[in-house]
Design a protein around this motif. Structure first.
Motif, PDB file in Angstrom:
ATOM      1  N   SER A  43     -30.227  15.375 -19.341  1.00 28.79           N
ATOM      2  CA  SER A  43     -29.498  14.532 -18.729  1.00 28.79           C
ATOM      3  C   SER A  43     -28.257  14.278 -19.951  1.00 28.79           C
ATOM      4  O   SER A  43     -26.988  13.987 -19.372  1.00 28.79           O
ATOM      5  CB  SER A  43     -30.075  13.222 -18.428  1.00 28.79           C
TER       6      SER A  43
ATOM      7  N   LYS B 289     -24.572  14.747 -18.706  1.00 30.20           N
ATOM      8  CA  LYS B 289     -23.448  13.677 -19.108  1.00 30.20           C
ATOM      9  C   LYS B 289     -22.277  14.061 -19.692  1.00 30.20           C
ATOM     10  O   LYS B 289     -21.140  13.793 -19.637  1.00 30.20           O
ATOM     11  CB  LYS B 289     -24.131  12.440 -19.651  1.00 30.20           C
TER      12      LYS B 289
ATOM     13  N   THR C   9     -20.111  16.368 -17.491  1.00 27.08           N
ATOM     14  CA  THR C   9     -19.376  15.695 -16.484  1.00 27.08           C
ATOM     15  C   THR C   9     -18.295  14.681 -17.069  1.00 27.08           C
ATOM     16  O   THR C   9     -17.352  14.254 -16.405  1.00 27.08           O
ATOM     17  CB  THR C   9     -20.245  14.848 -15.646  1.00 27.08           C
TER      18      THR C   9
ATOM     19  N   ILE D  12     -19.009  12.041 -18.858  1.00 30.12           N
ATOM     20  CA  ILE D  12     -19.304  10.551 -19.119  1.00 30.12           C
ATOM     21  C   ILE D  12     -19.390  10.168 -20.583  1.00 30.12           C
ATOM     22  O   ILE D  12     -19.226   9.075 -20.984  1.00 30.12           O
ATOM     23  CB  ILE D  12     -20.756  10.440 -18.349  1.00 30.12           C
ATOM     24  N   LEU D  13     -20.181  11.290 -21.098  1.00 25.66           N
ATOM     25  CA  LEU D  13     -20.510  10.923 -22.449  1.00 25.66           C
ATOM     26  C   LEU D  13     -19.581  11.843 -23.674  1.00 25.66           C
ATOM     27  O   LEU D  13     -19.130  12.834 -23.039  1.00 25.66           O
ATOM     28  CB  LEU D  13     -21.950  11.306 -22.879  1.00 25.66           C
ATOM     29  N   TYR D  14     -19.390  11.243 -24.852  1.00 25.90           N
ATOM     30  CA  TYR D  14     -18.496  12.023 -25.784  1.00 25.90           C
ATOM     31  C   TYR D  14     -19.569  12.688 -26.589  1.00 25.90           C
ATOM     32  O   TYR D  14     -20.409  12.289 -27.125  1.00 25.90           O
ATOM     33  CB  TYR D  14     -17.497  11.069 -26.427  1.00 25.90           C
TER      34      TYR D  14
ATOM     35  N   VAL E 290     -20.913  15.245  -8.397  1.00 28.93           N
ATOM     36  CA  VAL E 290     -22.429  14.922  -9.188  1.00 28.93           C
ATOM     37  C   VAL E 290     -23.241  14.139  -8.427  1.00 28.93           C
ATOM     38  O   VAL E 290     -22.636  13.284  -7.832  1.00 28.93           O
ATOM     39  CB  VAL E 290     -21.801  14.310 -10.441  1.00 28.93           C
TER      40      VAL E 290
END
Lengths: 262, 336
Positions: free
Chosen positions: B64, B68, B71, B73-75, B101
């Motif tokens: 995940s 993420k 996509t 969402i996370l750096y 997504v």
């Protein structure tokens, strides 16, 4: 910009459809805001009817300050209420992720996701108070004064939004920011009265640190022709500086966003 | 040029270590002890247009976290990602237009809105051209059987209905890259099958690149030609699904049912006795060294066999074997 305006309107329509599904909620929300404001006003009136004026401020003059602040608060309430619950309702349950995978600004998405109709109560109370006070105080009601009030209410609203935005951004680190937002937001209650009522330091804080004074005391002073009134013209600048800093803090938070497991 | 290009990708979470009890909580508040947790480490892979890649690993392996980061969402802590030439974090909006997504565990739709309203809103956000939207909507309504739920709010849908609704919302802007994070979790066989068919069909007609994480190996077997396995944040296998099967598929088992109780049996070389009970015997053998008929003959000479079955290895037992024996990854010749 046009795209965002159209999209915002579309969100508003969808929100309205949901509200119509929960009709009772809709009315309770609006009425409770009016009642809430009404209760504070009764308290104010109970104190002030005992004395003709406090430090030279009459009841009507204080109502003007109070009314302007309520209108600014209403702007924040209407457009940016979701900032209160971004941690609890979006970040913690993992709902924030969807804002980050869509081709629009995540902050716009968050705010547009729930405009808060309860703000109607703020606008009713605020407008009534300002009009009543202006009439009683025999202040001129013309295009210039109305334009001035609109500018001040928008600036004040932006200041409210900026302060809620920067406290909401702490959610990215501490998950739920309601407590932080609460502490900062409630200092606005000092700004319901003339800043001269308080110790100098409190006046300074409400002018330069948590500048709610620009949403109430300074514009009211200008309308009343007080010497300090010139400060009101700083309100748009202060608003711009605040929202810029707050947005930078928000972006920093986004970088730090850890999402939830799975 | 690859559609998804991941280089030296890493993600380290910093968490506060707490000791138990009130004392520990207070201590953590004033003198926090940070602990670094490496979720993903030095990940490299490229995915080409039209590929459906299964991204698998045990819980907590970093699946995940990778999705993420891909996509936006996370750096990432280290490394770089390029999806269709865009950096998912710095060019979030441009990237978001290309991707779709699905997070199997949570909804991207509006809880209180009827599905059709939610879809309208999504189409507005992605600026789907109205006539195209109409076309797609009627197509999706047919293949995902949405007609009976279009007017239903998400909150009153069953899990299967919700997932069909999610898929429609994910594909309505015709994404070029789709990330599916456990799209079939908790669904019944019928819905699973329909969803797999939908993904496969969409991939074939649109040449969409799909990255899929799942614990359901049926998804992998039916959809993916390539598999990436991640373990403890690092890539341990990247290659065709067939290679895993062939390598580990060299073992087969035969189960014998006997008429008389089994006392003892001597197995030929390259055979291994797996299960033995009174009337049944399971034998595993290496088919590169001995044939099934040789094994069957040897056993039938010693026992009064009533019936026997030859079992092909299934993916599930192979993957289980891999998860339990990390060194086995080398046997399949991990790429990368």
């Amino acid at each position: 910009m046009l795209r965002y305006t159209k999209l915002y309107w579309y969100f508003v329509i969808q929100r309205f459809k949901i509200l119509m599904e929960y009709r009772l909620n809709f009315f309770i929300g609006s009425i409770s805001t009016v009642l809430f404001q009404g209760a504070s006003l009764v308290a104010l009136w109970a104190v002030l009817r005992q004395v003709p004026s406090i430090q030279g401020w009459t009841f009507e003059q204080i109502l003007l300050i109070y009314g302007l602040l309520t209108l600014s608060k209403g702007i924040n309430h209407l457009f940016a209420d979701n900032l209160w619950v971004v941690g609890r309702d979006y970040i913690r349950p993992g709902q924030f992720d969807r804002f980050l995978v869509r081709p629009i600004n995540p902050l716009f998405h968050l705010l547009a996701d729930r405009i808060c109709h309860d703000a109607i109560g703020d606008f009713i109370v605020g407008l009534s108070l300002v009009s009543y006070a202006m009439v009683q105080l025999q202040l001129p009601i013309n295009l210039t004064s109305i334009g001035f009030i609109i500018l001040m209410v928008i600036s004040g609203g932006v200041i409210f939004i900026a302060l809620n935005l920067i406290t909401a951004a702490t959610s990215f680190w501490i998950m739920d920011s309601i407590a932080v937002t609460n502490v900062v937001f409630h200092t606005n209650e000092f700004a319901q009265y003339p800043l001269t009522f308080y110790h100098r330091s409190i006046g300074m804080v409400l002018t330069w640190l948590i500048p709610y004074g620009f949403a109430s005391y300074y514009p009211a002073s200008y309308l009343l022709g007080h010497e300090i009134g010139w400060m009101a013209w700083l309100a748009p600048v202060v608003a711009l500086v605040c929202i810029t800093i707050a947005y930078k803090g928000w972006l920093l938070g986004l970088r730090n966003y850890g999402s939830t497991g799975s | 040029m690859p559609i998804i290009d991941v280089r030296n990708l890493g993600k380290t979470y910093r968490t506060i270590e707490k000791e138990g009890g009130v004392k520990g909580a207070v201590k953590a508040l004033f003198r926090p002890q940070y602990r670094e947790k490496v979720a993903v480490h030095d990940l490299n892979f490229q995915i080409d247009a039209g590929e459906i890649v299964g991204y698998i690993g045990v819980n907590g392996a970093g699946k995940s976290t990778t999705i993420k980061m891909l996509t936006g969402i996370l750096y990432p802590t280290t490394g770089s990602i390029s999806v269709l030439g865009h950096d998912p974090q710095r060019e979030r909006v441009a990237n978001a237009r290309n991707i779709g997504v699905v997070f199997g565990q949570r909804s991207q739709l509006w809880w209180d809105l009827a599905l059709i309203e939610s879809l309208n809103l999504v189409a507005n956000i992605y600026e789907v051209e109205p006539s195209r939207y109409k076309q797609l909507l009627s197509h999706f309504a047919e293949v995902l059987e949405l007609d009976e739920i279009l007017k239903t709010p998400i909150r009153s849908m069953s899990l299967g209905q919700k997932m069909r609704a999610e898929l429609a919302a994910t594909f309505i802007h015709e994404p070029k890259v789709v990330y599916l994070d456990e799209p079939t979790i908790g669904l019944d066989v019928m819905v699973k099958q329909r969803i797999r068919e939908f993904i496969k069909d969409y991939n074939q007609t649109h040449n969409t690149t799909v990255m899929l994480t799942t614990h359901d190996l049926g998804d992998i077997e039916q959809l993916c030609s390539r598999v990436i396995i991640i373990d403890a944040g690092s890539k341990v296998y990247d290659g065709p699904l067939n290679a895993i099967k062939q390598q580990f598929g060299k073992f087969r088992t035969i189960t014998f049912e006997t008429n008389q109780p089994i006392v003892s049996v001597n197995l030929p070389p390259a055979c291994e006795q797996l299960n033995l009970s009174e009337f049944s015997l399971e034998v595993r053998f290496d088919r590169s060294q001995i044939s099934a008929s040789q094994v069957a003959n040897a056993v039938m000479q010693q026992l009064d066999v009533a019936d026997f079955t030859l079992n092909e290895p299934d993916l599930e037992s192979i993957i289980k074997h891999l998860y339990q024996n990390p060194t086995a990854y080398n046997e399949v010749g991990a790429r990368g």
